[in-house]
Design an enzyme around this catalytic site. Sequence first.
Site, PDB file in Angstrom:
ATOM      1  N   ALA A   1       0.275  -1.435  -0.306  1.00 51.88           N
ATOM      2  CA  ALA A   1      -0.108   0.272  -0.057  1.00 51.88           C
ATOM      3  C   ALA A   1       0.701   1.191  -0.130  1.00 51.88           C
ATOM      4  CB  ALA A   1      -0.593   0.202   1.457  1.00 51.88           C
TER       5      ALA A   1
ATOM      6  N   GLY B   1      -0.985  -5.555  -0.160  1.00 55.54           N
ATOM      7  CA  GLY B   1      -1.803  -5.653  -0.996  1.00 55.54           C
ATOM      8  C   GLY B   1      -1.182  -5.867  -2.702  1.00 55.54           C
TER       9      GLY B   1
ATOM     10  N   GLU C   1      -2.680  -9.013  -2.338  1.00 56.23           N
ATOM     11  CA  GLU C   1      -3.196  -9.905  -1.990  1.00 56.23           C
ATOM     12  C   GLU C   1      -4.338  -9.671  -3.055  1.00 56.23           C
ATOM     13  OE1 GLU C   1      -3.408  -6.948   1.001  1.00 56.23           O
ATOM     14  OE2 GLU C   1      -4.855  -8.074   2.487  1.00 56.23           O
TER      15      GLU C   1
ATOM     16  N   GLU D   1       2.434  -6.835   6.449  1.00 54.41           N
ATOM     17  CA  GLU D   1       1.865  -5.696   7.288  1.00 54.41           C
ATOM     18  C   GLU D   1       2.407  -5.450   8.815  1.00 54.41           C
ATOM     19  OE1 GLU D   1       0.758  -7.397   4.727  1.00 54.41           O
ATOM     20  OE2 GLU D   1      -0.560  -6.125   3.730  1.00 54.41           O
TER      21      GLU D   1
END
Length: 724
Positions: free
Chosen positions: A78, A124, A127, A149
Site C-alpha cells: 500500500a 496489497g 492480495e 503488514e
Amino acid sequence: MTDVQPVVADTSLAPTLKPEVLDDVLLVTIDRPGASLNTLSPSLIGEFDAMLTRVNDDTLIKAAVLISGKPDSFIAGADIEQFSAITSAAEAEQTSRMGQTLLDRLEKLRVPVVAAIHGACLGGGLEVALACRYRICTDHPKTALGLPEVQLGLIPGLGGTQRLPRRVGLQAALDMILTGRSLRAKRALQMGLVDEMVHPAILAEVALDRARSLAGNTLQPARRRKRGATNLLLEDNPLGRGVVFRKARESVMEKTHGHYPAPLAALAAVQAGYSRGFEEGLREESRLFGEMAMTDVSRQLVFIFFASNALKKDPGVDRPAVQTREVHKLGVLGAGFMGAGIASIAVQQDTLVRFKDTDTARIGKGLASIHNVLQERLTRRQITRHQFDDYMSLVGGTTDYSGFESADLVIEAVFEDLALKHRVLEEIEPIIDSTAVYASNTSTIPITRIAEVARHPQRVLGMHFFSPVHRMPLLEVIVTPVTAPEATVAAVAYGKKLGKTVIVVNDGPGFYTTRTLSAYMNEAGRLLDEGASIDSIDAALVDFGFPVGPITLLDEVGIDVGGKVGAVLVDAFGGRMEPSEAMRRVVAGGRTGRKGKRGFYTYDDAGKKGRVDESVYELIGGERREVAAQEIIERCVLALLNEAALCLGDKILRSARDGDIGAVFGIGFPPFRGGPFRFIDSESVGKIVDQLEELDARFPSRFTPAPILVEMARARRSFYGAER
Ligand code: NAI
C-alpha cells in the site's frame, strides 16, 4: 493490436493502469507515473474498479493479464504515505472494505485474470494476486512474495488473512502473516502460492498464453497445494486447527512479550474465517485492520519506516551535490572480528578488499571468518557457489601496506588503543592516495583525537559498524569539525551500498550510540551495586522491549570492552558515567563475557548462554535483594533518554530522527516505542523531566535533566510537534 483509452478514475492524475487489447486478451500494465515502485492507493483502487467494469462489459475480452511496468516491483504494497493520512479506525476499516469489495469483484470476474509477477509482490500486491485466477512469477532474485503488514503494526486488509490460508494451508499462511516474512519465487511455487515460475524474459508471453488457455478451459488452475498427511490431520478439522492456533499464539507471545498487537489481531482474523466463514472473516479482518491502524505501535513502526526511507535519500551533508569518489577498493587495517565482518559485506558488493594485520596467522583467521559468513549464506541458498567463489577471490591480505596505494577507502579496525591507532594512521598516510578516505571503526575514542596525527585530517572520519557486522543494520558515521564533506558523502554512500542505514553524527566521546548505551548499562551496574539480581535486571528490560537485557548485552559485547569504554566516558563526562563498583570488580576479575565463556552468565563450549553464574556474586559482593522491575526500568531507561537528549543538545546528533533510528537500529531500543525521542514525546517531555528530577534528588548529579528537556518542558514543546 488495438490501443484503447486508459481508464482513469481521477482525471487530474496520469493513469497507473495501461490497458492494451491483444486479440481477445486485455493486457493491463501497472505503472505508476513518476514512481520507482508500484503501490496501492485509493486512486489506483478507483482505476482498478473502472477497469473491472470495462472488462465485464466488453464481451470481446475473454481474459486479462496483470503485469507491472516497473523493473523491480509488481505491486510493493500500500502507499503508506496516503494511508497514514487516515485519522480514525472507522475510516481505515472503510478503506479496507472498499479494497475487499474490489478484490471480490476481481475474483468473481466474468473472465479469468492472470497475475504476472516480477519483483516485489507484497502486502496489497499479493492480495491482488491472490484474487486472480492464476499466478505466474519469475525466478528472479528480486521476486519476493509476502504480507509484511505486521512489520508496520497492521494486518493484511484486502482479504489476505482469508485467501492466503485457503491457498497455501493454515500453517504456511500463519508463518507468513504473523512474521511478515516474504518468500522467494521457488518457495512460493513449492507452497502452491503461485502456479508457475518462469524466466523474466518470457513472463508476459506465458501469462498471455495461460490466460487464453484458462478462457478456453484447456487449463484448470490447481485448487490448492498438495499437503502432507500431518498437515491434513492438523488443518482439516477444528480440533487440529485449535492446536495450530494455540501454538501460533504462544509463539507470538514468546517473541513479542505482548508488545505487538498486530500478529494477535491477524491470528484472530484468520481464525474468524475458519470458524464463521469467508464473508465474516473478511468483515473481521477489516474491523481489526481499522483497530490496528490507530494503535500507537503502528504509528511508531510507520514512523521508523518513513525515517529510514528518508535516511536512504540523505547524503549526510547539508551542502547538496558534493562530488565524491566511489569506493571500488577497500583497505582494512586489522583482520580481527570487526575488520573481517566489514570485509565480508564489502566483497558482496563486489568491492576489492585488502587486509593488513601484524602476522599471516591473523590474516588467515580473518579470511576464515569471511569464509564462514559467506558459507552461511551459501547454505541458506542466499548466494550461489559461483558467487561464493567470486566473493572469496576479491579479498587478499598482507602484513605490510602493499596494495593500499589504490584504496579508495581505508577502514581501521585495530585494537581500541589510541597510541596504536595513531601509529597505523601515521604509517599509512604517506602510502594512500591523497583523496582516499580514512575511517576508524573505533566505538568510543573521539575521531578528533585519532586525527591529531593526520597530515590530512579532513579525510579522517569514523565509520562505526556494529557487531555482528553482517547482521546489524546501522552504521554511525562520525565527522569532526574539519572532516571534508566529500569524505562524509563517500562514507555515507558506501555505507548505504553495504546495505546499512546510516546516521551521521558529530564527534565526541562515545559519539551517540556508545554514549547512550553506556549510560543505560552503567545504571544497570549501579543496580547490581545496590543488590538487584542479574536476572531481575535483564528480565525487567526485556519486558520493557529490549531484545536482551543490559547484563546479557555486556557479556555479548565483552566485559573488558565495556571497561575500556567506561574509562573513556568517565574521563569525558565525569560523575554520571562513573562505573559501578560491580562493573569495576568483574572487569578486574578478568571475566570477558561470552567470548571468554566466563561472564555474568555461564556459557557452554559452543558459547551458548546458560543461567546466571552465581559465582560472579562473590566478585560483586554484597547481599542480593528484591528491586521492583518498575524501578529497574525507570532508572536504566531514563539514563538512556537523558543521555540521548544531551547528545541532541550538544549537537552530536543532527536531529531527533537520527537519534531514534540510531537507538532502534544500533542499540536495540524497542521499535514499537519509536526510539528515545518518540518515547519522550509519547510520555510528554514534562513528565520525563519530573521523573529525572525525582531520581536526581535520590542520586545527585546522575540524573540532572538535559537542559534541552528542561527548556522544552517549560515551553511545552515536543520533539516531533504535531507529526503523527
Ligand atoms: P580484534 O581484537 O578482534 O581485532 C583487532 C585486530 O587488529 C587484530 O587482528 C590485531 O592483530 C590487529 N592489529 C593490531 N595491531 C595492528 C597493526 N599495527 N596493523 C594491523 N592490524 C593490527 O578487535 P575488534 O573487536 O575487531 O575491534 C576492532 C575495533 O573495532 C576497535 O577499535 C573496537 O573498539 C571497534 N569495535 C568493536 C566492536 C565489537 O563489538 N567488537 C563493535 C564496534 C567497534
